[in-house]
Design a protein around this motif. Structure first.
Motif, PDB file in Angstrom:
ATOM      1  N   PHE A 104       0.807  -1.233   0.000  1.00  0.00           N
ATOM      2  CA  PHE A 104       0.000   0.000   0.000  1.00  0.00           C
ATOM      3  C   PHE A 104       0.835   1.276   0.000  1.00  0.00           C
ATOM      4  O   PHE A 104       0.291   2.368   0.131  1.00  0.00           O
ATOM      5  CB  PHE A 104      -0.936  -0.018   1.216  1.00  0.00           C
ATOM      6  N   LYS A 105       2.162   1.126  -0.126  1.00  0.00           N
ATOM      7  CA  LYS A 105       3.079   2.275  -0.182  1.00  0.00           C
ATOM      8  C   LYS A 105       2.926   3.188   1.037  1.00  0.00           C
ATOM      9  O   LYS A 105       3.028   4.411   0.931  1.00  0.00           O
ATOM     10  CB  LYS A 105       2.848   3.082  -1.462  1.00  0.00           C
ATOM     11  N   VAL A 106       2.670   2.577   2.186  1.00  0.00           N
ATOM     12  CA  VAL A 106       2.514   3.329   3.426  1.00  0.00           C
ATOM     13  C   VAL A 106       3.746   3.104   4.293  1.00  0.00           C
ATOM     14  O   VAL A 106       4.057   1.968   4.667  1.00  0.00           O
ATOM     15  CB  VAL A 106       1.252   2.895   4.202  1.00  0.00           C
ATOM     16  N   ASN A 107       4.463   4.183   4.580  1.00  0.00           N
ATOM     17  CA  ASN A 107       5.589   4.124   5.519  1.00  0.00           C
ATOM     18  C   ASN A 107       5.040   4.439   6.899  1.00  0.00           C
ATOM     19  O   ASN A 107       4.667   5.579   7.187  1.00  0.00           O
ATOM     20  CB  ASN A 107       6.670   5.132   5.120  1.00  0.00           C
ATOM     21  N   TYR A 108       4.982   3.431   7.752  1.00  0.00           N
ATOM     22  CA  TYR A 108       4.366   3.620   9.072  1.00  0.00           C
ATOM     23  C   TYR A 108       5.050   4.726   9.864  1.00  0.00           C
ATOM     24  O   TYR A 108       4.404   5.420  10.655  1.00  0.00           O
ATOM     25  CB  TYR A 108       4.393   2.313   9.865  1.00  0.00           C
ATOM     26  N   ASN A 109       6.342   4.918   9.656  1.00  0.00           N
ATOM     27  CA  ASN A 109       7.064   5.963  10.380  1.00  0.00           C
ATOM     28  C   ASN A 109       6.528   7.356  10.087  1.00  0.00           C
ATOM     29  O   ASN A 109       6.722   8.285  10.876  1.00  0.00           O
ATOM     30  CB  ASN A 109       8.566   5.914  10.054  1.00  0.00           C
ATOM     31  N   ASN A 110       5.859   7.501   8.958  1.00  0.00           N
ATOM     32  CA  ASN A 110       5.323   8.805   8.564  1.00  0.00           C
ATOM     33  C   ASN A 110       3.897   9.032   9.044  1.00  0.00           C
ATOM     34  O   ASN A 110       3.319  10.099   8.781  1.00  0.00           O
ATOM     35  CB  ASN A 110       5.377   8.956   7.042  1.00  0.00           C
ATOM     36  N   GLU A 111       3.323   8.062   9.723  1.00  0.00           N
ATOM     37  CA  GLU A 111       1.974   8.238  10.260  1.00  0.00           C
ATOM     38  C   GLU A 111       1.987   9.329  11.339  1.00  0.00           C
ATOM     39  O   GLU A 111       3.011   9.541  12.019  1.00  0.00           O
ATOM     40  CB  GLU A 111       1.463   6.927  10.863  1.00  0.00           C
ATOM     41  N   PRO A 112       0.891  10.049  11.550  1.00  0.00           N
ATOM     42  CA  PRO A 112       0.840  11.112  12.563  1.00  0.00           C
ATOM     43  C   PRO A 112       1.233  10.602  13.951  1.00  0.00           C
ATOM     44  O   PRO A 112       0.857   9.499  14.353  1.00  0.00           O
ATOM     45  CB  PRO A 112      -0.623  11.561  12.527  1.00  0.00           C
ATOM     46  N   GLU A 113       2.004  11.412  14.667  1.00  0.00           N
ATOM     47  CA  GLU A 113       2.505  11.014  15.982  1.00  0.00           C
ATOM     48  C   GLU A 113       1.379  10.755  16.981  1.00  0.00           C
ATOM     49  O   GLU A 113       1.519   9.921  17.873  1.00  0.00           O
ATOM     50  CB  GLU A 113       3.440  12.108  16.537  1.00  0.00           C
ATOM     51  N   ILE A 114       0.268  11.451  16.841  1.00  0.00           N
ATOM     52  CA  ILE A 114      -0.842  11.252  17.772  1.00  0.00           C
ATOM     53  C   ILE A 114      -1.346   9.813  17.709  1.00  0.00           C
ATOM     54  O   ILE A 114      -1.766   9.249  18.725  1.00  0.00           O
ATOM     55  CB  ILE A 114      -1.996  12.246  17.486  1.00  0.00           C
ATOM     56  N   TYR A 115      -1.277   9.195  16.531  1.00  0.00           N
ATOM     57  CA  TYR A 115      -1.742   7.822  16.396  1.00  0.00           C
ATOM     58  C   TYR A 115      -0.716   6.828  16.936  1.00  0.00           C
ATOM     59  O   TYR A 115      -1.091   5.797  17.516  1.00  0.00           O
ATOM     60  CB  TYR A 115      -2.025   7.493  14.931  1.00  0.00           C
ATOM     61  N   LYS A 116       0.558   7.129  16.758  1.00  0.00           N
ATOM     62  CA  LYS A 116       1.625   6.199  17.155  1.00  0.00           C
ATOM     63  C   LYS A 116       1.999   6.320  18.626  1.00  0.00           C
ATOM     64  O   LYS A 116       2.360   5.333  19.258  1.00  0.00           O
ATOM     65  CB  LYS A 116       2.876   6.437  16.309  1.00  0.00           C
ATOM     66  N   LYS A 117       1.917   7.544  19.172  1.00  0.00           N
ATOM     67  CA  LYS A 117       2.407   7.771  20.529  1.00  0.00           C
ATOM     68  C   LYS A 117       1.321   8.156  21.530  1.00  0.00           C
ATOM     69  O   LYS A 117       1.586   8.267  22.726  1.00  0.00           O
ATOM     70  CB  LYS A 117       3.494   8.862  20.521  1.00  0.00           C
ATOM     71  N   GLY A 118       0.102   8.361  21.070  1.00  0.00           N
ATOM     72  CA  GLY A 118      -0.940   8.778  21.988  1.00  0.00           C
ATOM     73  C   GLY A 118      -0.811  10.239  22.361  1.00  0.00           C
ATOM     74  O   GLY A 118      -0.064  10.994  21.736  1.00  0.00           O
ATOM     75  N   SER A 119      -1.540  10.652  23.404  1.00  0.00           N
ATOM     76  CA  SER A 119      -1.591  12.064  23.791  1.00  0.00           C
ATOM     77  C   SER A 119      -1.206  12.244  25.258  1.00  0.00           C
ATOM     78  O   SER A 119      -1.722  11.548  26.128  1.00  0.00           O
ATOM     79  CB  SER A 119      -2.999  12.626  23.557  1.00  0.00           C
ATOM     80  N   ILE A 120      -0.311  13.179  25.491  1.00  0.00           N
ATOM     81  CA  ILE A 120       0.141  13.512  26.844  1.00  0.00           C
ATOM     82  C   ILE A 120      -0.376  14.905  27.171  1.00  0.00           C
ATOM     83  O   ILE A 120      -0.133  15.856  26.421  1.00  0.00           O
ATOM     84  CB  ILE A 120       1.677  13.497  26.921  1.00  0.00           C
ATOM     85  N   VAL A 121      -1.101  15.014  28.263  1.00  0.00           N
ATOM     86  CA  VAL A 121      -1.657  16.308  28.671  1.00  0.00           C
ATOM     87  C   VAL A 121      -0.958  16.736  29.955  1.00  0.00           C
ATOM     88  O   VAL A 121      -0.906  15.984  30.935  1.00  0.00           O
ATOM     89  CB  VAL A 121      -3.176  16.215  28.899  1.00  0.00           C
ATOM     90  N   LEU A 122      -0.412  17.945  29.935  1.00  0.00           N
ATOM     91  CA  LEU A 122       0.302  18.455  31.101  1.00  0.00           C
ATOM     92  C   LEU A 122       0.313  19.971  31.082  1.00  0.00           C
ATOM     93  O   LEU A 122      -0.135  20.599  30.125  1.00  0.00           O
ATOM     94  CB  LEU A 122       1.732  17.902  31.150  1.00  0.00           C
ATOM     95  N   ARG A 123       0.836  20.546  32.159  1.00  0.00           N
ATOM     96  CA  ARG A 123       0.938  21.995  32.248  1.00  0.00           C
ATOM     97  C   ARG A 123       2.234  22.457  31.594  1.00  0.00           C
ATOM     98  O   ARG A 123       3.271  21.821  31.761  1.00  0.00           O
ATOM     99  CB  ARG A 123       0.857  22.457  33.710  1.00  0.00           C
ATOM    100  N   ASP A 124       2.151  23.568  30.886  1.00  0.00           N
ATOM    101  CA  ASP A 124       3.258  24.032  30.068  1.00  0.00           C
ATOM    102  C   ASP A 124       4.166  24.951  30.877  1.00  0.00           C
ATOM    103  O   ASP A 124       3.856  26.123  31.099  1.00  0.00           O
ATOM    104  CB  ASP A 124       2.711  24.772  28.844  1.00  0.00           C
TER     105      ASP A 124
END
Length: 290
Positions: free
Chosen positions: A196-216
């Motif tokens: 399918f010519k899909v390089n998984y490394n190029n997938e959006p980080e939100i899908y691969k690493k999830g979401s971290i919520v914290l104070r900036d």
């Protein structure tokens, strides 16, 4: 409140105070979200609108509860971490869990129309359940967070390949399951790229690493933090307990900090070293406005 002959029923209430000096993780999960996602035709393998809605609700929870140190979310679950020194609700499990679940659910429903403007909610409405788990050491806590992020990667790689086989490969679900049974990560990456010519490394980080919520707060260089809290240090109980004045000051500083969402590696030491406030529970420096 005046005493009455019925007050004896209070004796049936059981104490549910969580063990002191332990990290508290309240993890919530969507109830019946497979049917829920099908009802609203969530995009497969990931629906960015749904993930952004989950993150928006989690940000609102952190804004409402300054005692939360960090949160991590994947799919329809979110983990909210309280510092081991937390005394919110006297560490009562039922209060902490119900507050997190109800606050998250309220914001999820309230903000639904911002992300799904053409799909108004109807019965059955979204709901979440929750549990509280205690972790005695920083390493235990970090291993828990690492476990969730590794799980995110494993599940997303599988789902990405599974749905590519169905949506682009023209096979049905049973065929896709059979082909992926026993496959390794390298096998799935090969299927995605060669077919399918899909390089998984190029997938959006939100899908691969999830979401971290914290104070900036301002990031620090590793090794330069003036003080971090570590189980192995010889701090006394008195040193670990902040005075009421300091506690109130820190709560105000946390309330002023901007809550943000990141999609980065939470497993490596660098993430924690550059954010010492996560383990010390002492607010960092609020970044100056540009």
């Amino acid at each position: 409140m005046a005493n009455s002959m019925y007050e004896y029923v209070k004796a049936f209430e059981q104490p549910d105070v969580l063990l002191p000096n332990t990290w508290i993780v309240v993890r919530i999960d969507g109830r019946g979200f497979h049917k829920f996602s099908a009802k609203y035709a969530f995009e497969k393998p990931n629906d960015r609108r749904a993930l952004d809605l989950m993150n928006a609700a989690a940000k609102a929870v952190l804004a409402d509860l300054p005692d939360i140190v960090i949160a991590y979310g994947i799919s329809d679950e979110y983990s909210f971490v309280f510092h081991r020194s937390c005394a919110l609700f006297e560490r009562r499990s039922s209060k902490l869990i119900t507050t997190i679940v109800s606050t998250f659910t309220a914001h999820f429903v309230h903000q639904w129309s911002n992300f799904f403007p053409d799909q108004p909610l109807s019965v059955p409405l979204p709901s979440f359940d929750g549990r509280a788990v205690l972790y005695p050491t920083v390493q235990n806590l970090r291993d828990y967070m690492s476990w969730r992020q590794v799980d995110c990667h494993i599940n997303n790689l599988y789902n990405t390949t599974f749905w590519a086989l169905i949506q682009q490969g023209g096979v049905d679900a049973k065929e896709a399951e059979k082909e992926l049974a026993g496959s390794l990560a390298a096998d799935k990456n090969e299927i995605l790229f060669s077919r399918f010519k899909v390089n998984y490394n190029n997938e959006p980080e939100i899908y691969k690493k999830g979401s971290i919520v914290l104070r900036d707060y301002e990031l620090v260089e590793p090794g330069t933090a003036s003080e971090t809290l570590d189980e192995d240090s010889a701090k006394t109980v008195e040193q670990l307990v902040l005075s009421k004045t300091h506690e109130e000051r820190d709560r105000k500083r946390r309330a002023k900090a901007r809550v943000t969402v990141l999609h980065v590696d939470i497993i490596k030491d660098e993430f924690w070293e550059r954010r010492p406030w996560l383990l010390s529970n002492k607010p960092g420096k609020i970044p100056k406005e540009p």
